[in-house]
Motif scaffolding. Structure first.
Motif, PDB file in Angstrom:
ATOM      1  N   LYS A   1      39.976   0.613   0.297  1.00  0.00           N
ATOM      2  CA  LYS A   1      40.417   0.843  -1.083  1.00  0.00           C
ATOM      3  C   LYS A   1      41.804   0.263  -1.342  1.00  0.00           C
ATOM      4  N   ASN A   2      42.670   0.357  -0.348  1.00  0.00           N
ATOM      5  CA  ASN A   2      44.060  -0.077  -0.528  1.00  0.00           C
ATOM      6  C   ASN A   2      44.273  -1.573  -0.356  1.00  0.00           C
TER       7      ASN A   2
ATOM      8  N   ASP B   1      37.660   8.382   7.069  1.00  0.00           N
ATOM      9  CA  ASP B   1      38.603   8.334   5.948  1.00  0.00           C
ATOM     10  C   ASP B   1      39.598   7.191   6.109  1.00  0.00           C
ATOM     11  N   CYS B   2      39.982   6.914   7.359  1.00  0.00           N
ATOM     12  CA  CYS B   2      40.900   5.785   7.611  1.00  0.00           C
ATOM     13  C   CYS B   2      40.288   4.482   7.111  1.00  0.00           C
TER      14      CYS B   2
ATOM     15  N   ARG C   1      47.158   3.503  10.578  1.00  0.00           N
ATOM     16  CA  ARG C   1      47.148   4.837   9.970  1.00  0.00           C
ATOM     17  C   ARG C   1      47.907   5.829  10.852  1.00  0.00           C
TER      18      ARG C   1
ATOM     19  N   ASP D   1      39.955   4.517   3.134  1.00  0.00           N
ATOM     20  CA  ASP D   1      41.269   4.358   2.506  1.00  0.00           C
ATOM     21  C   ASP D   1      41.796   2.946   2.679  1.00  0.00           C
ATOM     22  N   TYR D   2      41.568   2.360   3.872  1.00  0.00           N
ATOM     23  CA  TYR D   2      42.040   1.001   4.121  1.00  0.00           C
ATOM     24  C   TYR D   2      41.353   0.017   3.179  1.00  0.00           C
TER      25      TYR D   2
END
Length: 250
Positions: free
Chosen positions: A230-231, A223-224, A89, A227-228
């Motif tokens: 989810k992606n 959040d990192c 990130r 987001d990771y």
């Protein structure tokens, strides 16, 4: 609004007795059982919409793990994954030179283990309950060997990103490589970490001598992770542990 939600999240963890996040368990303090006390109906009504919204968000599945992940020394599945997530990130957001940068975190900042299967937003909040964010500090190659090396030896390891190889022989650094190349004593390197550690937390006093420091308050560790997941995580293609062999102690 966000501040109110964060307060409710904290209360949820404090009062919850299961992995389902709710505010149903009655608290007690100083011998008073608040479950028997008459509640303020207007306050309850005011909180109710936020409570339901918070519970929905905390129970949202953000990703999947293919195996249990624990902290470990000199390495662990969880620490390796965390360091890689934060480094990737940071590289993306900060436009770092991958040849002269890496990530260093601490096991103490990872508050719980992660179990195989579904990972909820609430579990990530348990893992990373504080409002820490990413930072990048500059240290010379000689400082990495003379200061970071002894620290890692004393701590018996800490999470570092996958592009690092540190090998100890006895009490000395035998090898310190970045992307397969030896650290150069005169070169300046950027270390990705968090704001707590960048200020000398967990006895990382060597960060206080950093020649420069960049803070990225908007890039929260939590959040990192979210987001990771989810992606890069799907139920049929869940996340596995990251590469081992980053810190070797003989």
């Amino acid at each position: 609004m966000k501040k109110d939600l964060h307060i409710l999240v904290f209360l949820s963890f404090f009062f919850s007795c299961t992995t389902h996040y709710s505010l149903n368990a009655p608290p007690t303090a100083k011998g008073i059982d608040y479950s028997t006390e008459k509640g303020d109906s207007s306050l309850t009504a005011m909180i109710a919409p936020y409570k339901l919204k918070m519970e929905d968000e905390m129970n949202q599945v953000v990703g999947y793990l293919a195996e249990d992940m624990e902290r470990g020394y000199p390495e662990g599945e969880l620490g390796n994954l965390a360091a890689d997530i934060f480094y990737d990130r940071a590289t993306e957001e900060m436009k770092l030179d991958a040849a002269k940068s890496f990530c260093l975190m601490n096991n103490g900042g990872l508050r719980v283990s992660l179990k195989k299967g579904q990972i909820t937003r609430g579990k990530v909040f348990e893992l990373l309950p504080f409002e820490n964010y990413l930072c990048a500090l500059a240290l010379s190659g000689s400082e990495l060997v003379s200061k970071l090396g002894p620290y890692l030896l004393e701590k018996k390891g800490q999470p570092v990103s996958a592009n690092v190889l540190i090998e100890f022989e006895g009490k000395k650094v035998k090898r310190f490589e970045l992307n397969g190349k030896p650290i150069d004593s005169l070169t300046s390197y950027l270390i990705v970490t968090n704001d707590y550690l960048s200020n000398g937390g967990d006895n990382m006093d060597f960060f206080r001598t950093a020649k420069s420091k960049r803070e990225f308050e908007k890039i929260k560790l939590r959040d990192c992770f979210i987001d990771y997941f989810k992606n890069y995580s799907r139920e049929t293609d869940s996340i596995k542990s990251s590469r081992f062999g980053r810190i070797k102690m003989n």
